[in-house]
Design an enzyme around this catalytic site. Structure first.
Site, mmCIF file in Angstrom:
data_model
loop_
_atom_site.group_PDB
_atom_site.id
_atom_site.type_symbol
_atom_site.label_atom_id
_atom_site.label_comp_id
_atom_site.label_asym_id
_atom_site.label_seq_id
_atom_site.Cartn_x
_atom_site.Cartn_y
_atom_site.Cartn_z
ATOM 1 N N LYS A 161 0.842 -1.187 0.000
ATOM 2 C CA LYS A 161 0.000 0.000 0.000
ATOM 3 C C LYS A 161 0.881 1.243 0.000
ATOM 4 O O LYS A 161 1.897 1.301 0.706
ATOM 5 C CB LYS A 161 -0.909 -0.001 1.229
ATOM 6 C CG LYS A 161 -1.898 1.166 1.277
ATOM 7 C CD LYS A 161 -2.816 1.040 2.492
ATOM 8 C CE LYS A 161 -3.838 2.162 2.539
ATOM 9 N NZ LYS A 161 -4.773 2.016 3.687
ATOM 10 N N SER B 280 -9.517 1.683 2.698
ATOM 11 C CA SER B 280 -8.756 2.544 1.815
ATOM 12 C C SER B 280 -7.603 1.810 1.146
ATOM 13 O O SER B 280 -6.922 2.370 0.295
ATOM 14 C CB SER B 280 -8.208 3.736 2.610
ATOM 15 O OG SER B 280 -7.251 3.288 3.571
ATOM 16 N N SER C 167 -9.802 -0.547 6.942
ATOM 17 C CA SER C 167 -9.240 -0.367 5.602
ATOM 18 C C SER C 167 -8.442 -1.538 5.055
ATOM 19 O O SER C 167 -8.000 -1.495 3.909
ATOM 20 C CB SER C 167 -8.372 0.893 5.565
ATOM 21 O OG SER C 167 -9.174 2.036 5.734
#
Length: 452
Positions: free
Chosen positions: A81, A156, A180
């Protein structure tokens, strides 16, 4: 071995690499080909590092040939990420503010996966600083759901979920503050674990709300997830795979039925959850109805803590260069800046009370607690653009506040072919038990065998 190497499970690929029937070079090339084919439509990545990955694969192949096999992640293609710092590789947090920033150090989580021999193919798309929402004018395209690219992939850690589900990589890192890791796992039909708070180092991770931030793995199977967490947790961690395959008969699983009924789940989600509970009962699990105090306030308390702490972290940049933030994030940070210390203290008190309540439930004999992992199948991107502040991941927030380990995995599909998910949570430090239960469910349900 499947002809589609990109859809091997991580543990299957690891076994093939260990017995030398599959080389890291071949596996990395297969995943690079998959990325090349899908990136233009799926937008899973912000930055791709193919040449570095190919070089690392050659090194891994040489090490394994020389008898220096590091373990089950050696030669496995993964992604990170884009809020985990990566030395020499752009880290943007999907924001104009950091659009061209190249850190000079790795996050500890990145270091540990490197040491385990994992090979990164790049940095994945996310929501801006893990707190914004996609916007048509953002600096990088928003990731798209691999089951239907007209739909959103969860937030996210969106790109990480897409890359894993679509077979672009075998695992990815994510972060989870309010859901997330678990939310994109639910939307993309894969496995996402938020470990016990503090289990994985946050050093070198761009903060959202430090008191709730977690790093966790996204994978296609529960067994793969345990292998990833083993590396991420570092030395001294328990064996997260030790209970895999053990019977779950006799486990007691709490179901907060009253609270679940107050959440606006679609009929498909509710029906799938009932079927999932029935399957768990078939495995010998006893279901216990529970009604803990404080659940109705958990979502708002978590959101308040996140907004307050995020506004504190971004205060200076928001004052100096607000135009560098997307409109949705800028508005959220401004609302967070308007919160008082008393508001924050009250929310922290509610979190502490909920943590004690859940500790007591587990101490009294519950092994785990089950709930739907998401309220509905993934919305379209147009629906997300039109309603970025909609309530999503309501049950996820509970375990953000308690710090308990919580895992989300598939419990079937909607009539339109979009994934539905179940969430299971356990006591602090009980990841091995949670993996045991989730693996038993996954193996019986069979949903992990399906791919976009």
């Amino acid at each position: 071995m499947t002809d589609d190497l990109h859809y091997l499970s991580l543990h299957e690929a690891a076994a093939c690499i260990a017995d030398r029937s599959l080389s890291p070079v071949t596996l990395v090339d297969a995943c690079i080909a998959r990325c090349t084919a899908l990136q233009p439509t799926h937008h899973a990545f912000i930055t791709l590092t193919f040449e570095a990955a190919r070089a690392a694969a050659r090194v891994a192949q040489q090490e394994i040939a020389a008898g220096r096999y590091r373990g089950p992640l050696h030669g496995i293609p993964i992604a990170h990420k884009d809020i985990l710092l990566t030395a020499g590789v752009r880290t943007t947090a999907h924001s104009r503010l950091l659009q061209d920033w190249v850190p000079d150090r790795d996050a500890v989580a990145v270091q540990l996966l490197d040491q385990a021999g994992a090979i990164s193919l790049g940095k994945t798309a996310c929501h801006e600083f893990a707190f914004g929402t996609p916007d048509v004018d953002e600096p990088f395209p928003a990731a798209r759901n691999p089951w239907n690219t007209a739909h959103m992939p969860g937030s996210s850690s969106s790109g990480s979920g897409v890359a894993v589900a679509a077979g672009m990589v075998m695992a990815a890192t994510g972060t989870d503050t309010g859901g997330s890791v678990r939310h994109p796992a639910a939307a993309c039909g894969i496995v996402g674990m938020k470990p016990t708070y503090g289990r994985v180092s946050l050093e070198g991770v761009i903060p959202l709300a430090p008191s709730l931030d977690h790093v966790g793995p996204l994978t296609r199977t529960v067994r793969d997830n345990a292998l990833m967490l083993q590396a991420l947790a570092g030395q001294g961690a328990p064996d997260f795979s030790v209970r895999l395959g053990s019977p779950v008969r006799g486990m007691r699983i709490g179901v907060p039925g009253r609270f679940i009924a107050t959440v606006d789940h679609t009929a498909e989600v509710s029906a799938a959850f009932d079927r999932a509970l029935a399957l768990l009962q078939d495995l010998g699990v006893a279901l216990v109805n529970i009604d803990p105090e404080g659940l109705d306030a958990a979502f708002d308390a978590a959101n308040l803590i996140i907004a307050y702490e995020a506004a504190q972290y971004h205060h200076d940049d928001l004052q100096r260069q607000p135009e560098k933030f997307g409109p949705a994030l800028r508005q959220r940070l401004m609302r967070g800046a308007a919160l008082s210390d008393a508001d924050y203290a009250a929310a922290r008190a509610r979190a502490a009370e909920l943590k004690q309540t859940y500790a007591a439930l587990f101490a009294d004999g519950l092994d785990a607690i089950a709930s739907p992992g998401r309220e509905a199948p993934a919305e379209t991107m147009e629906q997300l653009y039109a309603n970025p502040a909609g309530k999503r991941g309501i049950t996820n927030r509970i375990y953000s506040l308690t710090g308990s380990p919580a895992i989300t995995l598939s419990m079937g599909f909607s009539a339109t072919g979009l994934p539905l998910a179940i969430q299971l949570a356990a006591a602090h430090g009980a990841e091995p038990l949670l993996y045991q239960l989730a693996d038993a469910y996954e193996c019986s349900a069979g949903w992990s065998k399906l791919h976009p």
